[in-house]
Design an enzyme around this catalytic site. Structure first.
Site, PDB file in Angstrom:
ATOM      1  N   GLU A  32       0.863  -1.188   0.000  1.00 12.98           N
ATOM      2  CA  GLU A  32       0.000   0.000   0.000  1.00 12.98           C
ATOM      3  C   GLU A  32       0.896   1.233   0.000  1.00 12.98           C
ATOM      4  O   GLU A  32       1.976   1.222   0.610  1.00 12.98           O
ATOM      5  CB  GLU A  32      -0.900   0.014   1.243  1.00 12.98           C
ATOM      6  CG  GLU A  32      -1.754   1.281   1.320  1.00 12.98           C
ATOM      7  CD  GLU A  32      -2.829   1.239   2.407  1.00 12.98           C
ATOM      8  OE1 GLU A  32      -2.753   0.394   3.312  1.00 12.98           O
ATOM      9  OE2 GLU A  32      -3.742   2.085   2.327  1.00 12.98           O
ATOM     10  N   CYS A  59      -6.566   0.803   2.872  1.00 11.18           N
ATOM     11  CA  CYS A  59      -7.566   1.877   2.847  1.00 11.18           C
ATOM     12  C   CYS A  59      -7.413   2.805   1.650  1.00 11.18           C
ATOM     13  O   CYS A  59      -8.343   3.536   1.309  1.00 11.18           O
ATOM     14  CB  CYS A  59      -7.486   2.698   4.131  1.00 11.18           C
ATOM     15  SG  CYS A  59      -8.106   1.823   5.565  1.00 11.18           S
ATOM     16  N   ASN A  87     -11.957  -3.232   0.154  1.00  8.94           N
ATOM     17  CA  ASN A  87     -10.827  -3.517   1.037  1.00  8.94           C
ATOM     18  C   ASN A  87     -11.326  -4.037   2.371  1.00  8.94           C
ATOM     19  O   ASN A  87     -11.644  -5.209   2.513  1.00  8.94           O
ATOM     20  CB  ASN A  87      -9.961  -2.266   1.207  1.00  8.94           C
ATOM     21  CG  ASN A  87      -8.908  -2.435   2.286  1.00  8.94           C
ATOM     22  OD1 ASN A  87      -8.252  -3.468   2.341  1.00  8.94           O
ATOM     23  ND2 ASN A  87      -8.772  -1.461   3.172  1.00  8.94           N
ATOM     24  N   GLU A  88     -11.415  -3.130   3.319  1.00 10.59           N
ATOM     25  CA  GLU A  88     -11.752  -3.545   4.685  1.00 10.59           C
ATOM     26  C   GLU A  88     -13.166  -3.030   4.963  1.00 10.59           C
ATOM     27  O   GLU A  88     -13.340  -2.055   5.671  1.00 10.59           O
ATOM     28  CB  GLU A  88     -10.726  -2.901   5.618  1.00 10.59           C
ATOM     29  CG  GLU A  88     -10.626  -3.512   6.971  1.00 10.59           C
ATOM     30  CD  GLU A  88      -9.518  -2.836   7.772  1.00 10.59           C
ATOM     31  OE1 GLU A  88      -8.533  -3.492   8.077  1.00 10.59           O
ATOM     32  OE2 GLU A  88      -9.652  -1.636   8.092  1.00 10.59           O
TER      33      GLU A  88
HETATM   34  O1  AHR Z   1      -2.233  -1.575   6.906  1.00  8.09           O
HETATM   35  C1  AHR Z   1      -2.684  -0.326   7.279  1.00  8.09           C
HETATM   36  C2  AHR Z   1      -4.192  -0.183   7.204  1.00  8.09           C
HETATM   37  O2  AHR Z   1      -4.822  -1.053   8.087  1.00  8.09           O
HETATM   38  C3  AHR Z   1      -4.799  -0.549   5.875  1.00  8.09           C
HETATM   39  O3  AHR Z   1      -4.747   0.498   4.980  1.00  8.09           O
HETATM   40  C4  AHR Z   1      -6.219  -0.858   6.239  1.00  8.09           C
HETATM   41  O4  AHR Z   1      -6.814  -1.761   5.352  1.00  8.09           O
HETATM   42  C5  AHR Z   1      -6.136  -1.348   7.641  1.00  8.09           C
HETATM   43  O5  AHR Z   1      -7.042  -0.716   8.464  1.00  8.09           O
END
Ligand code: AHR
Length: 667
Positions: free
Chosen positions: A52, A248, A381-382
């Site tokens: 990321e 994120c 993603n999350e």
């Molecule tokens: O790894 C850091 C962050 O942690 C990522 O961007 C997110 O997906 C998670 O909350």
């Protein structure tokens, strides 16, 4: 009895003291491996990597570009730039969009020099400086337009922090319209904090855009290349897959701020700049970075190429029509989801499509006729909650209808338990899911206590992707959480549980991957770097050892008499596998207690061992031990041999250690 190479373990970590192991009685501890009863296949993707653009992971990190804000597109358009106006000179810099060179990035810098004196111009600070190496060549390029004034050379100079010129070249300025100017300079010194100075010696008005300084030496010496030391560290992990672009960052704080892959391919100058979501995310904790933007120099073509270089399966994660639920939580109305779904379908076509398809043709035009072999795609993603699942279903329906062979990754939310997690699994069980992405950032104790988590998972259910995880010794979000050996050891223990359950768990990735020592937002991280150096953390070495010693088939293991913590959870962990090609047997043993553990190791189903065992150990006396730029190998693997004659032998596993035993046997 031949003891393993002894480490000296003295200091005790607080988390280990908090859950003291029950004393092991000598001679009572056994490890039995059923070599003749092979279990589940271990997926080649079990150990992968997560990338990321956080912590200056791409701009200022993996991208080898040295100029910051070369496009003058940051919110403060001259951020990174300053005027050079010595005594005797009169000049100014500003920003304009009048007849721009690049429609997508319309700003450009305008340098106006009324009196040049000893040289008047501008200077770029780089990403916390520019790292340059003595004797290496650097390519300068820019779009330039000489609006007024006599044709003249532009002086291009690298400076050290004292202002000494440590590299220079000149490029001709003689056109009143936009042209690309290029030059090459050689650094006469190694310097982590160099800057770039551009000077005119006569009055003029000069427009500049897409200013770039790229090292000649990049990963595979590609022109828009990647920083070779960082890619090498990644390559040394031999990741089975590479998750990209996050994280994120996929989601954005708002929907317009989301990651859009189509904006990341084609000429780098035309990739529309976007604010990085980590620019402001932790500003309240003093970890904001007002100069953090995404130039997308590491875009989707570079990503697919990198996967190819690494032999890693690509795993793109795409926006599902939702912005980050920790921020705006903005959702695209269901009726307006089509463009988002289309983006996903077209990414698959870009990766895999023939030259006759629109996006396959685009890939060919960009110089890669061969398909990239995309087999997996993450939708969101999350994410969590009903909004996510109603959107996920629409994506899944459309993608499966067109590309039934592509496996979809569905999110189980941000934590490994709790209401959101339970809701996610309820939804997942109701529909059809291929791969479930679980996330967990937690204290080391959590990882030590949860190695049996996947034992209870449904063997007929979807596959599990431990898509983001890391042990945070002082708690998540606490800047005091460092990359300690104690954290890495807990991750190693957890990985034994993943590997034992390889029939269910097929993928995992530690997160985040990279962090710039002077510009990080989140820690711990796997690899730390500054402008010239980089090193792997203890967690990095754990990842690498598990990946390089994966094996392809689980071998059943039973243990007896091994230490457990006061809460009944183990503190001694074993997994075994077989490497079919070599016939090798691989044992991974984590001793998370503060005392050495001596065991009898019995390999059932083989007659004899051929040759000594290879012993690879990772450990440190102090669970708080860390690697650093000055001491990058405080925690680093050491390899020795252990003379073993029969299929049963005795071994001592040092306190606070990970041991890999590689054995060869015959029936
Ligand atoms: O790894 C850091 C962050 O942690 C990522 O961007 C997110 O997906 C998670 O909350």
């Amino acid at each position: 009895m031949t003891p393993l190479r002894p480490f000296l373990f003295a200091a005790l970590g607080s988390f280990l003291l908090a859950t003291p192991a029950r004393a092991q009685r000598p001679g009572q501890c056994t490890i039995e491996v059923q070599v003749d009863q092979p279990g589940a296949a271990i997926a080649p993707t079990l150990y992968g990597a997560f990338f990321e653009d956080i912590n200056f992971g791409a701009d200022g990190g993996l991208s080898a570009e040295l100029v910051k804000n070369g496009s003058f597109e940051f919110f403060d358009p001259i951020s990174g730039w300053s005027k050079v106006e010595p005594a005797g000179a009169v000049g100014g810099i500003g920003v304009s969009t009048e007849q721009p060179r690049y429609a997508n990035n319309p700003n450009f810098g305008r340098l106006t020099v009324q009196a040049a004196g000893p040289g008047c111009g501008l200077r770029n600070a780089g990403y916390r400086g520019m790292g340059v190496r003595q004797g290496e060549r650097y390519f300068f390029s820019a779009a330039a337009r000489l609006v007024a004034g006599a044709p003249q050379p532009l002086r291009v100079e690298l400076l050290d922090p004292q202002g000494k010129v440590i590299g220079e070249t000149r490029v001709a300025l003689d056109r009143p319209h936009w042209v690309t100017v290029e030059g090459c300079l050689t650094a006469s010194a190694t310097e982590p904090k160099a800057t770039l100075r551009l000077l005119l010696d006569q009055p003029a008005t000069l427009d500049l855009d897409a200013v770039s300084l790229m090292p000649e030496h990049t990963w595979k010496n590609r022109r828009n290349g990647l920083r070779p030391d960082l890619v090498q560290l990644l390559a040394d992990l031999k990741p089975g897959f590479l998750r990209f672009p996050g994280g994120c960052i996929v989601e954005g704080r708002t929907l317009p701020g989301r990651y859009q892959w189509k904006n990341t391919i084609g000429p780098v100058e035309e990739r529309r700049l976007l604010i990085n979501r980590w620019n402001v995310e932790f500003a309240d904790r003093g970890r904001g970075a007002h100069d953090y933007f995404q130039s997308f120099r590491v875009g989707f073509l570079e990503y697919f190429q990198l996967c190819e270089d690494l032999g890693a399966a690509p795993l793109p994660i795409l926006n599902c029509g939702m912005a980050c639920q920790y921020n705006s939580g903005e959702c695209a109305p269901l009726g307006e989801l089509e463009p988002f779904i289309q983006d996903a379908l077209e990414l698959i076509e870009f990766a895999n499509g023939p030259a006759t398809s629109d996006w396959g043709r685009r890939r060919c035009e960009l110089g890669h006729p061969a398909p990239f072999g995309l087999t997996m795609l993450g939708v969101g993603n999350e994410q969590w909650g009903p909004q996510y699942f109603e959107r996920y279903q629409r994506f899944a329906q459309a993608i499966r209808a067109r590309y039934p062979q592509v496996k979809l990754v569905v999110s189980a939310g941000p934590s490994p338990d709790g209401a959101q997690f339970a809701h996610a699994w309820e939804q997942i069980r109701r529909g059809r899911a291929d791969i479930v992405d679980e996330h967990c950032y937690a204290l080391p104790e959590w990882f030590l206590d949860n190695t049996h988590r996947f034992d209870a998972y449904d063997r007929q259910g979807p596959k599990i992707f431990m898509g983001e995880y890391a042990a945070h010794p002082k708690g998540v979000g606490n800047a005091a959480s460092h990359n300690t050996w104690g954290a890495a050891l807990a991750e190693a223990a957890y990985l034994t549980g993943l590997e034992r359950n390889a029939d269910v768990v097929t993928m995992s990735s530690y997160a985040p991957l990279f962090a710039h020592a002077e510009a990080w937002q989140w820690r711990p991280d796997l690899i730390w770097f500054d402008n010239l150096h980089s090193y792997g953390t203890p967690s990095y070495h754990v990842q690498r050892l598990f990946s390089l010693n994966r094996g392809d088939t689980v071998l059943p293991v039973t243990t007896a008499g091994v230490p457990v913590a006061a809460n009944g959870q183990p503190r001694f962990y074993v997994t075994a596998s077989r490497d079919t090609a070599s016939g090798g047997i691989i044992l991974k043993v984590v001793n998370a207690t503060t005392g050495d553990v001596t065991t009898t190791v019995a390999l059932r189903g083989i007659g004899r061992l051929t040759g000594p065992a290879q012993v690879i150990q990772l450990g440190a006396a102090d669970p708080a031990a860390e690697n650093s730029f000055d001491q990058p190998a405080v925690v680093a693997p050491q390899t020795t041999e252990l003379a073993v004659s029969g299929p049963a032998f005795s071994a001592t596993f040092p306190a606070l250690s990970l041991t890999i035993l590689r054995l060869q046997g015959k029936r």
